[in-house]
Design a protein around this motif. Structure first.
Motif, PDB file in Angstrom:
ATOM      1  N   GLY A  96      44.051  23.293  46.968  1.00 44.69           N
ATOM      2  CA  GLY A  96      43.746  23.411  45.091  1.00 44.69           C
ATOM      3  C   GLY A  96      41.974  24.597  45.452  1.00 44.69           C
ATOM      4  O   GLY A  96      42.451  25.205  44.457  1.00 44.69           O
ATOM      5  N   GLU A  97      41.746  24.827  46.421  1.00 48.98           N
ATOM      6  CA  GLU A  97      40.725  25.763  46.578  1.00 48.98           C
ATOM      7  C   GLU A  97      41.468  27.222  46.010  1.00 48.98           C
ATOM      8  O   GLU A  97      40.869  28.653  45.523  1.00 48.98           O
ATOM      9  N   LEU A  98      42.632  27.022  46.725  1.00 48.63           N
ATOM     10  CA  LEU A  98      43.029  28.396  46.413  1.00 48.63           C
ATOM     11  C   LEU A  98      43.861  28.856  44.825  1.00 48.63           C
ATOM     12  O   LEU A  98      43.572  29.929  44.014  1.00 48.63           O
ATOM     13  N   LEU A  99      44.064  27.755  44.312  1.00 46.43           N
ATOM     14  CA  LEU A  99      43.974  27.600  42.935  1.00 46.43           C
ATOM     15  C   LEU A  99      42.617  28.124  42.230  1.00 46.43           C
ATOM     16  O   LEU A  99      43.215  28.585  41.317  1.00 46.43           O
ATOM     17  N   GLU A 100      42.002  27.224  42.128  1.00 48.96           N
ATOM     18  CA  GLU A 100      40.672  27.603  42.026  1.00 48.96           C
ATOM     19  C   GLU A 100      40.175  29.325  42.239  1.00 48.96           C
ATOM     20  O   GLU A 100      40.043  30.009  41.161  1.00 48.96           O
ATOM     21  N   ILE A 101      40.812  29.997  42.960  1.00 48.40           N
ATOM     22  CA  ILE A 101      40.896  31.208  43.599  1.00 48.40           C
ATOM     23  C   ILE A 101      41.013  32.131  42.601  1.00 48.40           C
ATOM     24  O   ILE A 101      40.468  32.423  41.582  1.00 48.40           O
ATOM     25  N   ILE A 102      42.844  31.671  42.259  1.00 45.03           N
ATOM     26  CA  ILE A 102      43.214  32.282  40.873  1.00 45.03           C
ATOM     27  C   ILE A 102      42.642  32.254  39.603  1.00 45.03           C
ATOM     28  O   ILE A 102      42.131  33.445  39.102  1.00 45.03           O
ATOM     29  N   LYS A 103      42.255  30.732  39.400  1.00 49.46           N
ATOM     30  CA  LYS A 103      41.270  30.885  38.141  1.00 49.46           C
ATOM     31  C   LYS A 103      40.393  31.733  37.900  1.00 49.46           C
ATOM     32  O   LYS A 103      40.038  32.190  36.944  1.00 49.46           O
ATOM     33  N   GLN A 104      39.202  32.180  39.293  1.00 50.12           N
ATOM     34  CA  GLN A 104      38.061  32.700  38.997  1.00 50.12           C
ATOM     35  C   GLN A 104      38.576  33.773  38.832  1.00 50.12           C
ATOM     36  O   GLN A 104      38.003  35.175  37.932  1.00 50.12           O
ATOM     37  N   LYS A 105      39.352  34.495  39.744  1.00 48.90           N
ATOM     38  CA  LYS A 105      39.272  36.106  39.631  1.00 48.90           C
ATOM     39  C   LYS A 105      40.973  36.220  38.908  1.00 48.90           C
ATOM     40  O   LYS A 105      40.392  38.140  38.321  1.00 48.90           O
ATOM     41  N   SER A 106      41.417  36.002  38.174  1.00 47.39           N
ATOM     42  CA  SER A 106      42.584  36.655  37.819  1.00 47.39           C
ATOM     43  C   SER A 106      42.444  36.681  36.549  1.00 47.39           C
ATOM     44  O   SER A 106      42.700  37.977  35.786  1.00 47.39           O
ATOM     45  N   PRO A 107      41.274  36.209  35.575  1.00 45.78           N
ATOM     46  CA  PRO A 107      41.099  37.336  34.422  1.00 45.78           C
ATOM     47  C   PRO A 107      40.628  38.945  34.697  1.00 45.78           C
ATOM     48  O   PRO A 107      41.213  39.832  33.416  1.00 45.78           O
ATOM     49  N   GLU A 108      39.848  39.206  35.551  1.00 45.82           N
ATOM     50  CA  GLU A 108      39.339  40.484  35.114  1.00 45.82           C
ATOM     51  C   GLU A 108      40.788  41.011  35.971  1.00 45.82           C
ATOM     52  O   GLU A 108      40.699  42.322  35.648  1.00 45.82           O
ATOM     53  N   PHE A 109      41.373  40.545  36.811  1.00 41.49           N
ATOM     54  CA  PHE A 109      42.644  41.071  37.738  1.00 41.49           C
ATOM     55  C   PHE A 109      43.268  41.778  36.357  1.00 41.49           C
ATOM     56  O   PHE A 109      44.473  42.921  36.445  1.00 41.49           O
ATOM     57  N   PHE A 110      43.474  40.928  35.398  1.00 37.21           N
ATOM     58  CA  PHE A 110      44.779  41.354  34.279  1.00 37.21           C
ATOM     59  C   PHE A 110      43.622  42.064  33.249  1.00 37.21           C
ATOM     60  O   PHE A 110      44.730  42.939  33.015  1.00 37.21           O
ATOM     61  N   ARG A 111      42.908  42.170  33.405  1.00 33.49           N
ATOM     62  CA  ARG A 111      42.417  43.173  32.358  1.00 33.49           C
ATOM     63  C   ARG A 111      42.262  44.143  32.213  1.00 33.49           C
ATOM     64  O   ARG A 111      42.261  45.157  31.637  1.00 33.49           O
ATOM     65  N   MET A 112      42.790  44.573  33.919  1.00 36.48           N
ATOM     66  CA  MET A 112      43.354  45.773  33.660  1.00 36.48           C
ATOM     67  C   MET A 112      44.030  46.973  33.935  1.00 36.48           C
ATOM     68  O   MET A 112      44.033  48.057  33.411  1.00 36.48           O
TER      69      MET A 112
END
Length: 513
Positions: free
Chosen positions: A138-154
């Motif tokens: 569950g905590e890994l899932l929250e990491i994805i939700k927090q960091k992936s938006p900026e990740f894909f904006r690259m």
């Protein structure tokens, strides 16, 4: 084989018009595979792909490749799970993806790790990455939700080989959203905290409340301390729709209503549960076993355990036993100790100085000839109270009355009292002999027999009543038995007094007439 070829042709043609991004399956180190299942890793991949769709929408000329697209485009004999590490860029070129990314789960100490990398396939260049640490999936899932938006904006800042990146067209606009309705959420009892589809709404923090909800099926949940959580799935389709949820109590009740035979009005019950005093005689308690202590100023305390069942009432209605205390009572008149009869609850129990066990909350009265004085005595449970009562009445009246009783009504068979009785009979005989035939010997004889019987009843009843009143006891039941016996013999004594008076009247009448 032909299908794979057609798909390759399709994606190469489409690449001229859109930027393709591939999100591969989340991998796992050997040490993490037993902690994060395949299904959990697939779900992490789905969420990562979902974030890619949000950040790189189709209206901005991006295409997010599906799991099926990627599997179909892979070379023969190669699975999607095999794509990791240095081969990511090569795999991206093989499936005609402009960008390719993959997340990977590992172990660091006792925690789980998550790392993700994003490659530009044309230049075999790493353009973005992020890492995170969590205690569970569950905590890994929250990491994805927090960091992936900026990740894909690259991706939006990248350029393909020999071309341009996305050219923003401000004229392009699209907006689609579901219809919303006003819903009233209520509960019994009120004051519960509601959530909709697992999310709290800042405008609806306590029932009852109203909130705007999208059209469709939603899961409503309400929680309240000491109540069982209630939930309901509702199809929202109109305004002012009411969602009512009932929360069963997660507790039961204890009702304390013991039988108090005796002076129950001289104090109040005190109830403690698990060491804490509670208000009232009916209390709410959590399910489970509790220690209960019941006390009353006039009765023995009671301790017991009670098992409380949810939504049920347990009733304690046992009889409580009258408690005992000690009383050391002395009477003085103008500073001089006196011997005065002591009455407990209306029954003579002895004389002062009075030292013995007494029932709690007893009425203590000192009585004399034509007077009585109440003593403010309240011994506590299993404790001794010492009192010196200052009389307001002259106790000499008591002594005079006692002397009169001894002369007129013998209480023991002492020699002097017996001689007084013989003298009384002899005097009667002399007076009868001097009479000139007017004496009724039959009435005299009957009166003498009745008087003798009455005196016997009087003496016997007085002795037995006094013995019963002064008899020791250890329990309330023994005290009640002694009290009943004393009252019985007091009645017996009163009958004797009446018979004595009647016999004496007969003797007087026989002599005079």
């Amino acid at each position: 084989m032909m299908l794979r070829s057609l798909l390759v042709v399709f994606f190469f043609v489409a690449s001229a018009f859109a930027t393709h991004v591939a999100v591969l399956e989340t991998g796992a180190d050997e040490s993490a595979k037993d902690k994060v299942s395949l299904s959990d890793r697939q779900y992490l991949t789905n969420v990562l792909r979902e974030q890619a769709v949000k950040e790189l929408p189709a209206v901005q000329n991006y295409t997010i490749m599906t799991r099926e697209n990627i599997s179909a485009m892979l070379p023969p004999g190669k699975a999607i799970e095999d794509c990791e590490g240095g081969c990511l860029a090569e795999t991206g070129r093989n499936i005609a993806a402009d960008y390719i990314c993959q997340a990977r789960v590992g172990v660091f100490g006792t925690s789980l790790t998550l790392s993700a990398e994003l490659y530009e396939t044309a230049g075999n260049k790493l353009i973005a990455s992020f890492n995170g640490l969590g205690e569970n999936v569950g905590e890994l899932l929250e990491i994805i939700k927090q960091k992936s938006p900026e990740f894909f904006r690259m991706v939006k800042g990248g350029f393909g080989v020999g071309g341009f990146g996305f050219v923003d067209n401000s004229a392009a606009f699209d907006y689609q959203d579901k219809k919303k309705f006003i819903v009233e959420i209520a509960s019994e009892p009120s004051g519960a905290v509601p959530t909709i589809d697992g999310q709290a709404n800042p405008k609806c923090l306590s029932t009852p409340c109203k909130v705007a909800v999208e059209e469709g099926s939603h899961r409503f949940v309400v929680t309240k301390e000491r109540y069982v959580t209630a939930e309901l799935v509702v199809d929202v389709k109109q305004n002012e729709q009411k969602v009512m949820l009932t929360l069963p109590p997660n507790f039961g009740w204890l009702e304390v209503s013991p039988v108090l035979a005796g002076p129950a009005n001289k104090g109040a019950l005190s109830v403690s549960v698990d060491g804490a005093i509670v208000e009232g005689t009916k209390v709410e308690l959590e399910s489970g076993v509790h220690d209960v202590h019941v006390a009353h100023p006039c009765y023995d305390p009671v301790d017991f355990k009670v098992s409380i069942v949810r939504n049920k009432t347990q009733v304690f209605d046992k009889e409580m036993t009258r408690g005992l205390g000690g009383l050391d009572l002395n009477a003085e008149y103008k500073g001089v100790p006196q011997v005065v009869p002591v009455y407990l609850d209306g029954v003579e129990a002895g004389n002062t100085p009075f030292t013995r066990k007494v029932p709690l909350c007893s009425d203590v009265v000192l009585k004399g000839n034509g007077w009585e004085e109440r003593v403010d005595a309240n011994p506590e449970w299993h404790k001794v109270e010492r009192i010196t009562h200052s009389l307001t009445h002259d106790p000499k009246a008591v002594a005079a009355a006692e002397d009169t009783v001894k002369l007129a009504i013998p209480t023991t068979y002492e020699a002097d009292e017996e001689s007084q009785w013989n003298g009384f009979v002899a005097a009667s005989d002399d007076k009868a002999a001097q009479s000139s035939g007017g004496t009724s010997w039959g009435l005299f004889t009957a009166g003498a027999l009745i008087m003798a019987s009455g005196i016997t009843y009087w003496i016997l009843g007085n002795i037995l009543a006094k013995d019963a009143a002064e008899k020791d006891y250890d329990t309330e039941s023994e005290y009640e038995t002694n009290l009943d016996d004393a009252r019985y013999w007091q009645t017996f004594r009163n009958v004797g007094i009446g018979a004595t008076i009647l016999g004496a009247l007969g003797i007087v009448l026989s002599i005079d007439f």
